[in-house]
Scaffold this motif. Sequence first.
Motif, PDB file in Angstrom:
ATOM      1  N   ALA A   1       1.284  -1.049  -0.248  1.00 36.23           N
ATOM      2  CA  ALA A   1       0.093  -0.061  -0.091  1.00 36.23           C
ATOM      3  C   ALA A   1       1.115   1.335  -0.070  1.00 36.23           C
ATOM      4  O   ALA A   1       1.857   1.225   0.649  1.00 36.23           O
ATOM      5  N   ASP A   2       0.180   2.301  -0.509  1.00 40.18           N
ATOM      6  CA  ASP A   2       1.019   3.638  -1.077  1.00 40.18           C
ATOM      7  C   ASP A   2       0.943   4.526   0.625  1.00 40.18           C
ATOM      8  O   ASP A   2       1.240   4.200   0.950  1.00 40.18           O
TER       9      ASP A   2
ATOM     10  N   ARG B   1       5.489  -0.275  11.115  1.00 35.50           N
ATOM     11  CA  ARG B   1       5.458  -0.955   9.425  1.00 35.50           C
ATOM     12  C   ARG B   1       5.819  -2.547   9.570  1.00 35.50           C
ATOM     13  O   ARG B   1       5.537  -3.396   9.231  1.00 35.50           O
ATOM     14  N   ARG B   2       6.633  -2.995  10.303  1.00 27.75           N
ATOM     15  CA  ARG B   2       7.781  -3.968  10.667  1.00 27.75           C
ATOM     16  C   ARG B   2       6.426  -5.104  11.554  1.00 27.75           C
ATOM     17  O   ARG B   2       6.227  -6.006  10.795  1.00 27.75           O
ATOM     18  N   ALA B   3       5.673  -4.146  13.060  1.00 31.18           N
ATOM     19  CA  ALA B   3       5.433  -4.978  13.224  1.00 31.18           C
ATOM     20  C   ALA B   3       4.053  -5.221  12.359  1.00 31.18           C
ATOM     21  O   ALA B   3       3.086  -6.637  12.798  1.00 31.18           O
ATOM     22  N   HIS B   4       3.031  -4.485  11.747  1.00 35.28           N
ATOM     23  CA  HIS B   4       2.515  -4.942  11.409  1.00 35.28           C
ATOM     24  C   HIS B   4       2.218  -5.088   9.520  1.00 35.28           C
ATOM     25  O   HIS B   4       1.095  -5.255   8.947  1.00 35.28           O
TER      26      HIS B   4
ATOM     27  N   ALA C   1      -1.253  -4.020   1.450  1.00 33.44           N
ATOM     28  CA  ALA C   1      -0.201  -4.258   2.564  1.00 33.44           C
ATOM     29  C   ALA C   1       1.163  -3.535   3.413  1.00 33.44           C
ATOM     30  O   ALA C   1       1.172  -2.432   1.976  1.00 33.44           O
ATOM     31  N   VAL C   2       0.762  -4.130   4.683  1.00 33.27           N
ATOM     32  CA  VAL C   2       2.061  -2.799   5.008  1.00 33.27           C
ATOM     33  C   VAL C   2       3.375  -3.266   4.769  1.00 33.27           C
ATOM     34  O   VAL C   2       3.701  -4.330   4.715  1.00 33.27           O
ATOM     35  N   GLY C   3       3.982  -2.416   4.236  1.00 29.41           N
ATOM     36  CA  GLY C   3       5.183  -2.382   3.876  1.00 29.41           C
ATOM     37  C   GLY C   3       6.692  -1.118   4.523  1.00 29.41           C
ATOM     38  O   GLY C   3       6.226  -0.472   4.576  1.00 29.41           O
ATOM     39  N   ASP C   4       7.843  -1.868   4.023  1.00 27.35           N
ATOM     40  CA  ASP C   4       8.728  -0.585   4.185  1.00 27.35           C
ATOM     41  C   ASP C   4       8.609   1.250   4.072  1.00 27.35           C
ATOM     42  O   ASP C   4       8.488   2.188   4.345  1.00 27.35           O
TER      43      ASP C   4
END
Length: 103
Positions: free
Chosen positions: A5-6, A44-47, A83-86
Amino acid sequence: MASVADRIVLSFAPSPSDGDPWSGVDTEWIADELCGDTYQQYLRRAHSGPVAVGEEWDEFVSCGCATPQDVVLRVERVEGGTAVGDETTLDVHPRNDTEAVPQ
């Protein structure tokens, strides 16, 4: 594989408790903590991975002097992917059931 996701819009509220959950809560302090670079990276990392509108994440922020404030983050909107990403921008706002979260 889910596309990253943006932008994800999150709202926050204190964890449910007896009485008014906002009583004595400094929403500006909590918002500042949740929007900080370190906390954003943690979220961002946890989810990381797939995310859906309506999901709720139980978290806490430090209110200083080792005093945590439990909060519930709710996914209000997911834009440009699933999706959640870096690289996902996390846009966090206080939740108030009488106000819409900004676009």
